[in-house]
Write a protein that holds these residues in place. Structure first.
Motif, PDB file in Angstrom:
ATOM      1  N   ILE A 580       0.817  -1.210   0.000  1.00  0.00           N
ATOM      2  CA  ILE A 580       0.000   0.000   0.000  1.00  0.00           C
ATOM      3  C   ILE A 580       0.856   1.267   0.000  1.00  0.00           C
ATOM      4  CG2 ILE A 580      -0.252  -0.024   2.514  1.00  0.00           C
ATOM      5  CD1 ILE A 580      -2.806   1.264  -0.078  1.00  0.00           C
ATOM      6  N   VAL A 581       1.961   1.265   0.725  1.00  0.00           N
ATOM      7  CA  VAL A 581       2.802   2.470   0.778  1.00  0.00           C
ATOM      8  C   VAL A 581       3.373   2.777  -0.603  1.00  0.00           C
ATOM      9  CG1 VAL A 581       4.889   3.486   1.768  1.00  0.00           C
ATOM     10  CG2 VAL A 581       3.338   2.160   3.218  1.00  0.00           C
ATOM     11  N   ASP A 582       3.843   1.740  -1.311  1.00  0.00           N
ATOM     12  CA  ASP A 582       4.392   1.946  -2.658  1.00  0.00           C
ATOM     13  C   ASP A 582       3.310   2.423  -3.619  1.00  0.00           C
ATOM     14  OD1 ASP A 582       6.872   1.144  -1.767  1.00  0.00           O
ATOM     15  OD2 ASP A 582       6.614  -0.941  -2.416  1.00  0.00           O
ATOM     16  N   VAL A 583       2.111   1.850  -3.502  1.00  0.00           N
ATOM     17  CA  VAL A 583       1.019   2.252  -4.395  1.00  0.00           C
ATOM     18  C   VAL A 583       0.658   3.713  -4.163  1.00  0.00           C
ATOM     19  CG1 VAL A 583      -1.432   1.920  -4.906  1.00  0.00           C
ATOM     20  CG2 VAL A 583       0.069  -0.064  -4.669  1.00  0.00           C
ATOM     21  N   LEU A 584       0.552   4.113  -2.906  1.00  0.00           N
ATOM     22  CA  LEU A 584       0.239   5.514  -2.613  1.00  0.00           C
ATOM     23  C   LEU A 584       1.333   6.432  -3.137  1.00  0.00           C
ATOM     24  CD1 LEU A 584      -1.122   5.187   1.045  1.00  0.00           C
ATOM     25  CD2 LEU A 584      -2.456   5.607  -1.024  1.00  0.00           C
ATOM     26  N   GLY A 585       2.579   5.987  -3.018  1.00  0.00           N
ATOM     27  CA  GLY A 585       3.683   6.790  -3.533  1.00  0.00           C
ATOM     28  C   GLY A 585       3.603   6.970  -5.034  1.00  0.00           C
ATOM     29  N   SER A 586       3.156   5.926  -5.734  1.00  0.00           N
ATOM     30  CA  SER A 586       3.050   6.021  -7.192  1.00  0.00           C
ATOM     31  C   SER A 586       1.931   6.953  -7.629  1.00  0.00           C
ATOM     32  CB  SER A 586       2.819   4.632  -7.790  1.00  0.00           C
ATOM     33  OG  SER A 586       1.507   4.155  -7.482  1.00  0.00           O
ATOM     34  N   LEU A 587       0.954   7.187  -6.747  1.00  0.00           N
ATOM     35  CA  LEU A 587      -0.172   8.062  -7.088  1.00  0.00           C
ATOM     36  C   LEU A 587       0.133   9.527  -6.820  1.00  0.00           C
ATOM     37  CD1 LEU A 587      -3.203   6.028  -5.675  1.00  0.00           C
ATOM     38  CD2 LEU A 587      -2.357   6.106  -8.016  1.00  0.00           C
ATOM     39  N   ALA A 588       1.136   9.788  -6.011  1.00  0.00           N
ATOM     40  CA  ALA A 588       1.469  11.174  -5.687  1.00  0.00           C
ATOM     41  C   ALA A 588       1.946  11.887  -6.946  1.00  0.00           C
ATOM     42  CB  ALA A 588       2.546  11.218  -4.613  1.00  0.00           C
ATOM     43  N   PRO A 589       1.416  13.064  -7.238  1.00  0.00           N
ATOM     44  CA  PRO A 589       1.799  13.774  -8.469  1.00  0.00           C
ATOM     45  C   PRO A 589       3.262  14.196  -8.433  1.00  0.00           C
ATOM     46  CG  PRO A 589       0.479  15.186  -7.043  1.00  0.00           C
ATOM     47  CD  PRO A 589       0.452  13.823  -6.428  1.00  0.00           C
ATOM     48  N   LYS A 590       3.949  13.910  -9.526  1.00  0.00           N
ATOM     49  CA  LYS A 590       5.362  14.303  -9.628  1.00  0.00           C
ATOM     50  C   LYS A 590       5.495  15.733 -10.132  1.00  0.00           C
ATOM     51  CE  LYS A 590       6.593  10.164  -8.436  1.00  0.00           C
ATOM     52  NZ  LYS A 590       5.241   9.597  -8.282  1.00  0.00           N
ATOM     53  N   THR A 591       4.521  16.134 -10.948  1.00  0.00           N
ATOM     54  CA  THR A 591       4.485  17.502 -11.459  1.00  0.00           C
ATOM     55  C   THR A 591       3.064  17.997 -11.313  1.00  0.00           C
ATOM     56  OG1 THR A 591       4.018  16.702 -13.695  1.00  0.00           O
ATOM     57  CG2 THR A 591       6.330  17.077 -13.115  1.00  0.00           C
ATOM     58  N   GLU A 592       2.844  19.247 -11.684  1.00  0.00           N
ATOM     59  CA  GLU A 592       1.505  19.811 -11.587  1.00  0.00           C
ATOM     60  C   GLU A 592       0.544  19.012 -12.445  1.00  0.00           C
ATOM     61  OE1 GLU A 592       1.322  23.940 -12.344  1.00  0.00           O
ATOM     62  OE2 GLU A 592      -0.864  24.017 -12.305  1.00  0.00           O
ATOM     63  N   GLU A 593      -0.591  18.662 -11.872  1.00  0.00           N
ATOM     64  CA  GLU A 593      -1.556  17.832 -12.577  1.00  0.00           C
ATOM     65  C   GLU A 593      -2.215  18.608 -13.707  1.00  0.00           C
ATOM     66  OE1 GLU A 593      -3.786  14.844  -9.877  1.00  0.00           O
ATOM     67  OE2 GLU A 593      -3.644  16.716  -8.782  1.00  0.00           O
ATOM     68  N   PRO A 594      -2.385  17.991 -14.875  1.00  0.00           N
ATOM     69  CA  PRO A 594      -3.130  18.643 -15.953  1.00  0.00           C
ATOM     70  C   PRO A 594      -4.604  18.714 -15.616  1.00  0.00           C
ATOM     71  CG  PRO A 594      -2.609  16.376 -16.538  1.00  0.00           C
ATOM     72  CD  PRO A 594      -1.889  16.664 -15.247  1.00  0.00           C
ATOM     73  N   ALA A 595      -5.325  19.483 -16.401  1.00  0.00           N
ATOM     74  CA  ALA A 595      -6.756  19.665 -16.151  1.00  0.00           C
ATOM     75  C   ALA A 595      -7.517  18.371 -16.326  1.00  0.00           C
ATOM     76  CB  ALA A 595      -7.320  20.734 -17.079  1.00  0.00           C
ATOM     77  N   THR A 596      -7.049  17.517 -17.245  1.00  0.00           N
ATOM     78  CA  THR A 596      -7.703  16.227 -17.441  1.00  0.00           C
ATOM     79  C   THR A 596      -6.648  15.147 -17.410  1.00  0.00           C
ATOM     80  OG1 THR A 596      -7.531  16.382 -19.840  1.00  0.00           O
ATOM     81  CG2 THR A 596      -9.547  17.222 -18.834  1.00  0.00           C
ATOM     82  N   GLN A 597      -7.056  13.919 -17.151  1.00  0.00           N
ATOM     83  CA  GLN A 597      -6.142  12.803 -17.076  1.00  0.00           C
ATOM     84  C   GLN A 597      -6.492  11.770 -18.136  1.00  0.00           C
ATOM     85  OE1 GLN A 597      -7.977  13.640 -14.106  1.00  0.00           O
ATOM     86  NE2 GLN A 597      -6.396  15.140 -13.626  1.00  0.00           N
ATOM     87  N   GLN A 598      -5.506  10.936 -18.428  1.00  0.00           N
ATOM     88  CA  GLN A 598      -5.761   9.863 -19.370  1.00  0.00           C
ATOM     89  C   GLN A 598      -6.731   8.865 -18.770  1.00  0.00           C
ATOM     90  OE1 GLN A 598      -4.754   9.418 -22.502  1.00  0.00           O
ATOM     91  NE2 GLN A 598      -3.766  11.429 -22.486  1.00  0.00           N
ATOM     92  N   ALA A 599      -7.571   8.316 -19.605  1.00  0.00           N
ATOM     93  CA  ALA A 599      -8.510   7.303 -19.144  1.00  0.00           C
ATOM     94  C   ALA A 599      -7.756   6.058 -18.722  1.00  0.00           C
ATOM     95  CB  ALA A 599      -9.492   6.955 -20.261  1.00  0.00           C
ATOM     96  N   PRO A 600      -8.349   5.233 -17.871  1.00  0.00           N
ATOM     97  CA  PRO A 600      -7.722   3.968 -17.507  1.00  0.00           C
ATOM     98  C   PRO A 600      -7.445   3.126 -18.742  1.00  0.00           C
ATOM     99  CG  PRO A 600      -9.578   4.447 -16.096  1.00  0.00           C
ATOM    100  CD  PRO A 600      -9.601   5.454 -17.203  1.00  0.00           C
ATOM    101  N   ASP A 601      -6.504   2.230 -18.607  1.00  0.00           N
ATOM    102  CA  ASP A 601      -6.072   1.416 -19.735  1.00  0.00           C
ATOM    103  C   ASP A 601      -7.083   0.319 -20.012  1.00  0.00           C
ATOM    104  OD1 ASP A 601      -4.617   0.357 -21.746  1.00  0.00           O
ATOM    105  OD2 ASP A 601      -3.201  -0.719 -20.454  1.00  0.00           O
TER     106      ASP A 601
END
Length: 621
Positions: A580-601
């Motif tokens: 869980i700690v690694d997963v949460l870390g991967s979700l943290a934004p590395k840069t400023e988030e764009p207005a929209t995100q890519q859809a799930p794969d």
């Protein structure tokens, strides 16, 4: 018994009361598809459009908190999972028949509850929630279908005798009889009369006769406690019949006898115990009806939870390949044997906790994530381990996943006992559990300036009537009644009453504090005089008086400790993976988030999803 909070949260209260939420509805009215925007996702081929999701998001309290950072994909996933589950439930219940009269009844009840019985008010209400009357009725029909589907499922659940008896063995303490007494009491309003009556009783006077002559309660029945109407014979009663100090004295008389005069709540009690009836386990046959009713409800709750999980698991969900204004993240976060725990499972547990939105609102969202998500993941790992043990045991466990996880711990520790030394040690180590808290009757009188407060205090001590004096000087009297430490008193008042040995001046029965200066709003100070009477120190109950309670608590504590040790062993043996700690870390934004995100794969259907067909067999409405 109720369905688990987790299940209730998933379906937005459908099981509790579909229409109790007033202006918030579970589904969004279906308008012209061309006006609903582009599809964002498909559930079993049925589109969920952009504007539909926007409407739903507007009624989701978590979105009103403007989540950012790692919170945004977590809340997006929580929201989309709710939408998907509700849509899957709607589809599954589509063939359930609901008549127009049933819909009308619910609409009428809703209008009455909201106070919009006239047409004009009803139209304003519809406009405020963006519904037409037809759309509202369609949504109510859908909710009724789901409710009927749930009710139908519960009615089909059958309980076996083996399940009922096993449930009883695990929860035997819930059906045990309490200690009871057959007793008479004399209740009086003044100390002098109580002392006089007590002397007569010590001298051999008949208790029932004196009760008829003096008691303010039950005199016509000779003070018989628990007597049937028209009878003068005491009936078996538990501690709840008496005020706590009286009950403590009464239930020490295990061989019968009479209490001394006991003052509590402004009254004086003398109780004669004619027979002590010890409690204990009750044979299954004597409580079979209660057990079967409780166990059936537990099994029904489990069936409903399983149904919701199965409907969601069967749902085929596809997101469009275009950019969408939501992030859906649902990787594996833990593994227990061959079972995986998904991020969405953890999210559901976390956001069902009412503390989490409050922390987010206070700007502590990142802290909430770092604390609650690991804790919830560990909770689900433990639950899965215990469910595997329940399955392997071959015993007939019933109920929700949480219920089974709890019950398998009871099963594992059912033969645990405690020694007299362990009971005594628990009593000594947990004094607060066996003490009557300190108490006092308190009033406060507040003034805007110290000079007036000093004048009030001086005149009160001199003998002026409290209420008239306070009113004449513009003071505000607050009667706090009988209070205990930690009962919500203002800190200064609690300090004066319980935490200091202040030497109060006297004004009749009242002790009068010095004038206390309190800070107020806009730098305006308040000056308070605290009045105290009937102050009593904390009293630890004698061991013999609480021995049975101490034994139960000591046993529960020992069983909980052994269960926790067993769970730790299971985790070590199972080789649990927790990421869980690694997963949460991967979700943290590395840069400023764009207005929209890519859809799930996940690919969208190759061809447009067909319009929803009318359910077969639908009756005229």
């Amino acid at each position: 018994m109720k369905i688990s909070k987790r299940a209730i949260t998933i379906i937005f209260g459908i099981l509790a009361a579909a229409f109790a939420i007033g202006t918030i509805f579970l589904f969004t009215p279906q308008g012209n598809p061309q006006q609903e925007g582009r599809p964002i996702l498909y559930v079993n081929g049925q589109p969920i459009n952009e504007l539909e999701l926007m409407r739903k998001a507007q009624t989701n309290p978590l979105f009103t908190l403007n989540p950012t950072g790692v919170l945004r994909p977590l809340i997006d996933t929580y929201f989309l999972e709710q939408v998907i589950t509700l849509e899957a439930l709607r589809q599954d219940a589509a063939r359930i028949r609901v008549s127009s009269s049933e819909v009308k009844q619910q609409v009428d009840q809703l209008r009455e509850r909201l106070g919009v019985t006239d047409r004009e008010g009803y139209d304003r209400f519809l406009q405020s929630i963006g519904y037409t009357d037809s759309q509202l009725r369609d949504e109510i029909r859908t909710q009724l279908r789901i409710q009927k589907r749930i009710d139908e499922l519960r009615k089909k659940v059958k309980l076996t005798d083996e399940e009922a008896r096993f449930y009883y063995e695990l929860h035997k303490g819930e059906y045990a009889a309490e200690d009871r007494v057959k007793a008479r009491q004399i209740v009086l309003d003044d100390q002098a009369t109580a002392d006089q009556v007590y002397k007569q009783l010590i001298g051999g006077a008949d208790f029932a006769e004196l009760a008829r002559q003096y008691s303010k309660v039950g005199a016509e029945q000779g003070g018989a406690v628990g007597a049937e109407p028209g009878s003068s014979e005491p009936g078996p009663v538990t501690r709840l019949v008496f005020p706590t100090p009286v009950a403590d004295a009464v239930f020490q008389l295990k061989s019968g006898g009479m209490t001394e005069v006991i003052e509590t709540g402004g009254r004086y009690y003398i109780v004669k115990v004619e027979e002590f009836l010890p409690g204990g386990d009750v044979p299954y046959e004597e409580v079979a009806d209660r057990v079967k009713s409780d166990a059936l409800s537990v099994k029904q709750n489990g069936a409903v939870e399983n149904y919701i999980r199965e409907v969601r698991d069967r749902a085929v969900v596809k997101f469009t390949e275009e950019q969408i204004p939501y992030e859906y993240k649902n990787p594996d976060v833990a593994k227990v044997g061959d079972k995986t725990i998904k991020l969405a499972d953890v999210i559901q547990v976390v956001f069902s906790d009412q503390q989490v939105p409050q922390l987010i609102q206070q700007g502590l969202g990142e802290l909430a994530v770092s604390f609650f998500f690991p804790a919830a993941t560990d909770q689900l790992i433990t639950e899965e381990l215990l469910l595997q043990q329940a399955e392997a045991s071959g015993e007939p466990f019933i109920g929700t996943r949480a219920q089974k996880a709890q019950d398998v711990q009871l099963w594992k520790t059912k033969d645990v006992t405690v020694t007299p030394d362990e009971v005594r040690a628990y009593y000594e180590e947990n004094p607060a559990r066996f003490s009557i808290p300190a108490s006092a009757t308190v009033k406060t009188v507040s003034f805007k300036d110290k000079e007036t407060a000093d004048k009030f205090r001086e005149k009160l001590i001199a003998g002026d009537p409290l209420e008239e004096l306070a009113k004449g000087l513009g003071g505000q009297v607050s009667d706090l009644g009988t209070v205990n430490p930690g009962s919500g008193l203002p800190p200064v008042v609690e300090q004066l009453v319980f935490a200091t040995d202040a030497d109060y001046a006297r004004a009749g029965d009242w002790g009068v504090s010095e004038v206390v200066e309190l800070p107020g709003q806009d730098n305006q100070k308040t000056y308070m005089v605290v009045l105290v009477k009937d102050k009593k120190a904390e009293v630890k109950k004698p061991f013999e008086a609480v021995k049975a309670e101490a034994e139960q608590l000591a046993l529960a504590a020992k069983r909980a400790k052994l269960a926790a040790e067993w769970i730790d062993q299971l985790k070590q043996q199972a080789g649990v993976e927790n990421n869980i700690v690694d997963v949460l870390g991967s979700l943290a934004p590395k840069t400023e988030e764009p207005a929209t995100q890519q859809a799930p794969d996940q690919g969208a259907p190759e061809t447009p999803a067909p319009a929803e067909a009318q359910p077969a067999g639908e009756g005229a409405n």
